[in-house]
Design an enzyme around this catalytic site. Structure first.
Site, PDB file in Angstrom:
ATOM      1  N   GLU A  45       1.068  -1.138  -0.073  1.00 19.01           N
ATOM      2  CA  GLU A  45      -0.182   0.127   0.038  1.00 19.01           C
ATOM      3  C   GLU A  45       1.251   1.180  -0.178  1.00 19.01           C
ATOM      4  O   GLU A  45       0.598   2.525  -1.051  1.00 19.01           O
ATOM      5  CB  GLU A  45      -1.390   0.240   0.640  1.00 19.01           C
ATOM      6  CG  GLU A  45      -2.253   0.571   1.162  1.00 19.01           C
ATOM      7  CD  GLU A  45      -3.362   0.471   1.743  1.00 19.01           C
ATOM      8  OE1 GLU A  45      -4.342   0.528   1.609  1.00 19.01           O
ATOM      9  OE2 GLU A  45      -2.951   1.494   2.968  1.00 19.01           O
ATOM     10  N   HIS A  81       5.962 -27.149   2.633  1.00 20.48           N
ATOM     11  CA  HIS A  81       5.193 -28.070   2.664  1.00 20.48           C
ATOM     12  C   HIS A  81       4.393 -27.319   1.273  1.00 20.48           C
ATOM     13  O   HIS A  81       3.679 -28.164   1.364  1.00 20.48           O
ATOM     14  CB  HIS A  81       4.794 -28.501   3.579  1.00 20.48           C
ATOM     15  CG  HIS A  81       6.331 -29.824   4.867  1.00 20.48           C
ATOM     16  ND1 HIS A  81       5.938 -30.324   4.311  1.00 20.48           N
ATOM     17  CD2 HIS A  81       6.306 -29.011   5.665  1.00 20.48           C
ATOM     18  CE1 HIS A  81       7.015 -31.166   4.950  1.00 20.48           C
ATOM     19  NE2 HIS A  81       7.030 -30.287   5.830  1.00 20.48           N
ATOM     20  N   LYS A  84     -13.687   2.196  -4.093  1.00 19.73           N
ATOM     21  CA  LYS A  84     -14.590   1.881  -3.635  1.00 19.73           C
ATOM     22  C   LYS A  84     -15.568   2.959  -3.857  1.00 19.73           C
ATOM     23  O   LYS A  84     -17.368   2.546  -3.542  1.00 19.73           O
ATOM     24  CB  LYS A  84     -14.188   2.815  -1.854  1.00 19.73           C
ATOM     25  CG  LYS A  84     -13.130   2.120  -0.951  1.00 19.73           C
ATOM     26  CD  LYS A  84     -12.700   3.425   0.050  1.00 19.73           C
ATOM     27  CE  LYS A  84     -11.603   3.455   0.536  1.00 19.73           C
ATOM     28  NZ  LYS A  84     -11.579   3.536   2.171  1.00 19.73           N
TER      29      LYS A  84
END
Length: 550
Positions: free
Chosen positions: A356, A387, A515
């Site tokens: 960000e 793994h 937004k």
């Protein structure tokens, strides 16, 4: 004001570009074979609790000299001074950047717009201390006279990730309170969190500077509805909700006593806010004294960053090595791999902090950049990651520099768990650096009784090229103070890279468009009418959703 210096126009960048032509063929095996002092030359300690080993990187002393020159020529030292002095280096929002003031344990004045902010910082800390004591000690009672047992932090982004990461990392220091964190606007998150809680003993912290954040306020209203379904009286909200905000009117209207509102300021960026009032959940989780230890550790790293010469400056060293891979080797990502289960959200926290901050494509002059900026940050705790994705790191076609982090002392020294964990920690960086040659693979087969003719088709698959770069950060133990220093180490690394890349690291305009469009689309979802006002893909998706939800 931060200078507008295109790093690619500096002599140091040109020198690094030329140097890379020679350095791209460096082999870690040769670098170590030719210098028995390499570890001592390319490692550094911070206090008595943190050791940074950067010797397993594709660098020489010449590489570092040129990288330090890049920092000098992009005026990093001046930028550091400007940030700590309260200059408004967040130009696009006209704000200072002073998360360092939140943990300024020296209490020296920090001036913004002619005002020393430290008295306000200290006043909020005292208020947090008193509030924490009342809750933890059981003096604060809910509406039925019972003590608070559970605390739910309702926030998102910096109001969630940081406090959650720290609370999880410091579980060994836990108070009697049970902590919960709700962030996602998906109703499942809050529904599952509240399922087993008792409204009579639950406290909610609503963390939103403006008290208007869509996700947070949606969850806050659902939390209040859940509470009032049992409490039946709006007046009881004041005993079960507190606010981390600056919007007095909206906080009061919600039903929260403004005496239980904890403020922070516009010079505190969300993703750097856990040392502010946003850290109230941390105080309740681990106790105020341990929160202060966290601040102390962060402050010590801040001081180191502000004062140490570049050549001895840990955040600067990490930042420059990252730039070496990002901008010259063409690496697209960095992995953060903590070998401590308590740090299971550490990579996610700095995924936000880094991506960000430095995920920008416009420079400080308002021009598109023509070079790479922030890398992709990812990671999981070891040994789980071994793994899952280490296969690609070891034998894949992508260069992925990795930070390995591990404590020497475990909080849970069960039998031989920790030695096994640490054996893997040490083994992975050795394997990544030095690999396994064809000759070594063949020798192993012969030692196991196989003939070379029998295994010739299998040998290529078991060869490890090595030469995969890593940093190792060995800490003594995950304590509040060490975590604070580790956190500030990465924060200041991010700042350093942003300065050199000539971008503004403390705004986040990239989150705004989604937004805005979501707010436009939301009313369109209120009925069953077919939608035609978007592109064909978005129209099709919305209309399919409307059909399926019936």
């Amino acid at each position: 004001m931060l200078k507008n210096i295109n790093p690619t126009h500096t002599q140091a960048w040109k020198d690094l570009t030329a140097h890379y032509e020679d350095a791209q063929d460096l082999q870690l095996s040769d670098l170590f074979a030719n210098d028995s002092e390499r570890f001592n030359k390319f490692s550094a300690t911070f206090g008595s609790d943190i050791l940074l080993d950067y010797s397993k990187n594709l660098i020489t002393e010449e590489t570092l000299t040129k990288l330090f020159a890049l920092a000098e020529q992009t005026e990093l030292k001046a930028a550091i001074a400007e940030m700590f002095s309260g200059e408004k280096i967040n130009k696009t929002e006209d704000r200072a950047v002073l998360h360092s003031a939140l943990r300024n344990r020296s209490n020296t004045p920090v001036v913004v717009d002619g005002e020393d902010v430290m008295p306000k910082v200290n006043a909020v800390l005292e208020k947090m201390k008193a509030f924490t004591a009342r809750i933890v000690d059981g003096d604060w009672k809910g509406y039925t006279g019972q003590e608070i047992t559970d605390v739910v932090n309702v926030g998102i982004g910096g109001s969630d990730l940081g406090p959650y990461m720290v609370s999880e990392a410091l579980v060994p220091y836990k108070t009697r309170l049970n902590m919960h964190f709700v962030s996602n606007v998906d109703g499942t998150h809050i529904a599952e969190t509240l399922k087993d809680l008792n409204p009579e003993t639950t406290l909610f912290l609503i963390a939103s500077k403006t008290f208007t954040t869509q996700e947070t306020m949606t969850n806050a209203h659902s939390a209040r509805d859940w509470f009032l379904a049992t409490a039946q009286d709006q007046a009881h909200v004041a005993k079960h909700f507190a606010a981390l905000s600056t919007n007095v009117g909206s906080v009061s209207e919600f039903g929260i006593d403004t005496d239980n509102m904890f403020e922070f300021w516009d010079w505190v960026g969300g993703r750097y806010s856990l040392c502010s009032a946003i850290g109230l959940s941390i105080c309740l989780s681990i106790g105020f004294d341990n929160f202060v230890e966290l601040l102390d550790g962060a402050h010590e790293m801040d001081q180191h960053f502000a004062q140490a010469p570049l050549e001895e400056n840990l955040p600067v060293i990490l930042a420059l090595i990252g730039i070496w891979y990002n901008n010259f080797h063409g690496a697209e990502s960095e992995a953060i791999l903590p070998y401590d289960q308590y740090l299971h959200r550490f990579a996610a926290y700095f995924q936000q902090g880094n991506m960000e901050s430095n995920g920008k494509c416009v420079d400080r002059g308002g021009n598109p950049v023509d070079y790479q900026t922030g890398p992709i940050i990812w990671g999981e705790p070891g040994t789980n990651g071994q793994h899952a994705f280490y296969q690609l790191i070891h034998q894949g076609t992508k260069l992925i520099p990795c930070d390995f982090i591990a404590p020497s002392i475990s909080h849970n020294p069960l039998t031989d768990h920790h030695p096994k964990l640490m054996a893997n920690f040490f083994a992975q960086t050795e394997a990544l650096a030095f690999g396994k040659t064809k000759e070594q693979v063949e020798a192993e087969f012969v030692a196991a009784g196989k003939t070379l003719d029998e295994v010739k088709d299998l040998v290529p698959f078991k060869v490890f090229d090595g030469n995969r770069p890593t940093n190792s950060i060995l800490i003594k133990q995950v304590t509040p103070k060490v975590l604070g220093s580790l956190m500030a180490l990465y924060e200041q690394k991010i700042f350093t890279q942003g300065v050199i890349w000539n971008i503004f690291s403390f705004d986040q305009w990239g989150v705004e468009l989604g937004k805005q469009l979501a707010n436009q689309i939301l009313p369109e979802l209120n009925d069953a009418d077919s939608i035609a006002g978007h592109d064909s893909s978005t129209n099709g998706l919305i209309n399919a959703y409307k059909q399926w939800r019936k």
